[in-house]
Design a protein around this motif. Sequence first.
Motif, short mmCIF file in Angstrom:
data_model
loop_
_atom_site.label_atom_id
_atom_site.label_comp_id
_atom_site.label_asym_id
_atom_site.label_seq_id
_atom_site.Cartn_x
_atom_site.Cartn_y
_atom_site.Cartn_z
N GLU A 66 -18.18 2.73 -6.28
CA GLU A 66 -17.00 2.46 -6.76
C GLU A 66 -15.98 4.07 -7.16
O GLU A 66 -14.94 4.15 -6.63
CB GLU A 66 -16.40 1.70 -8.05
N ARG A 67 -16.77 4.88 -7.60
CA ARG A 67 -16.38 6.17 -7.55
C ARG A 67 -16.07 6.84 -6.30
O ARG A 67 -14.96 7.53 -6.14
CB ARG A 67 -17.34 6.74 -8.60
N LEU A 68 -16.81 6.71 -5.32
CA LEU A 68 -16.35 7.23 -3.98
C LEU A 68 -15.20 6.44 -3.45
O LEU A 68 -14.38 7.22 -2.77
CB LEU A 68 -17.74 6.88 -3.14
N ARG A 69 -15.07 5.12 -3.78
CA ARG A 69 -13.77 4.78 -3.15
C ARG A 69 -12.65 5.18 -3.95
O ARG A 69 -11.67 5.25 -2.97
CB ARG A 69 -14.03 3.05 -3.42
N GLU A 70 -12.79 5.37 -5.18
CA GLU A 70 -11.54 5.81 -5.86
C GLU A 70 -11.08 7.36 -5.49
O GLU A 70 -10.11 7.65 -5.35
CB GLU A 70 -11.91 5.65 -7.35
N LEU A 71 -12.20 8.06 -5.11
CA LEU A 71 -12.05 9.48 -4.75
C LEU A 71 -11.37 9.24 -3.42
O LEU A 71 -10.58 10.28 -3.30
CB LEU A 71 -13.35 10.05 -4.67
N LEU A 72 -12.10 8.90 -2.40
CA LEU A 72 -11.11 8.33 -0.91
C LEU A 72 -9.85 7.96 -1.21
O LEU A 72 -8.80 8.52 -0.50
CB LEU A 72 -11.93 7.76 -0.18
N LEU A 73 -9.33 7.06 -2.19
CA LEU A 73 -8.08 6.85 -2.00
C LEU A 73 -7.19 7.61 -3.01
O LEU A 73 -5.99 7.76 -2.63
CB LEU A 73 -8.09 5.36 -3.33
N ALA A 74 -7.83 8.48 -3.84
CA ALA A 74 -7.00 9.61 -4.78
C ALA A 74 -6.64 10.69 -3.57
O ALA A 74 -5.63 11.39 -3.59
CB ALA A 74 -7.82 9.97 -5.87
N ALA A 75 -7.75 11.00 -2.68
CA ALA A 75 -7.32 11.91 -1.67
C ALA A 75 -6.31 11.86 -0.53
O ALA A 75 -5.79 12.58 -0.15
CB ALA A 75 -8.76 12.30 -1.27
N THR A 76 -6.35 10.40 -0.57
CA THR A 76 -5.49 10.12 0.77
C THR A 76 -3.94 9.72 -0.01
O THR A 76 -3.35 9.33 0.96
CB THR A 76 -5.88 8.92 1.48
N LYS A 77 -3.75 9.38 -1.19
CA LYS A 77 -2.60 9.27 -1.66
C LYS A 77 -1.71 10.55 -1.23
O LYS A 77 -1.70 11.61 -1.66
CB LYS A 77 -2.72 9.19 -3.22
#
Length: 137
Positions: free
Chosen positions: A89-100
């Motif tokens: 879940e933390r990996l998913r959130e990191l990817l979403l934050a990076a692509t925002k």
Amino acid sequence: MLIISNAVHIPDDEIELNAIRAQGAGGQNVNKVSSAVYLRFDSQASSLPPFYKERLLAFSDSRITAEGVVVIKAQQYRTQEQNRADALERLRELLLAATKVEKARRPTRPTKGSKTRRLDAKSKRGTIKAGRGKIDY
């Protein structure tokens, strides 16, 4: 399979998960059981779209190395399964934050009302400070 969005998925074989012993308090359980999870994800060798790879490399986060490898250590929970889910879940959130994509700020002029309020406050403060001087009779 880790689902990032409707169009982007990460297969399980691209995410490397290792069970290690957790640190900190926990008594005998911490010393015996490998409940912490160490996640490694090489973004450059993955099947992510190029936009995600570029944004991840440009994103400033201590969990991302210069080569684009994401390293996450999850040891918050007592069980390995919960820590594994937490790491993913933390990996998913990191990817979403990076692509925002942040909306660009357009500078605006202050309104006439805000200018008058500011100048009134300055003059009021000036009269307060002027009244602190020596009084001559």
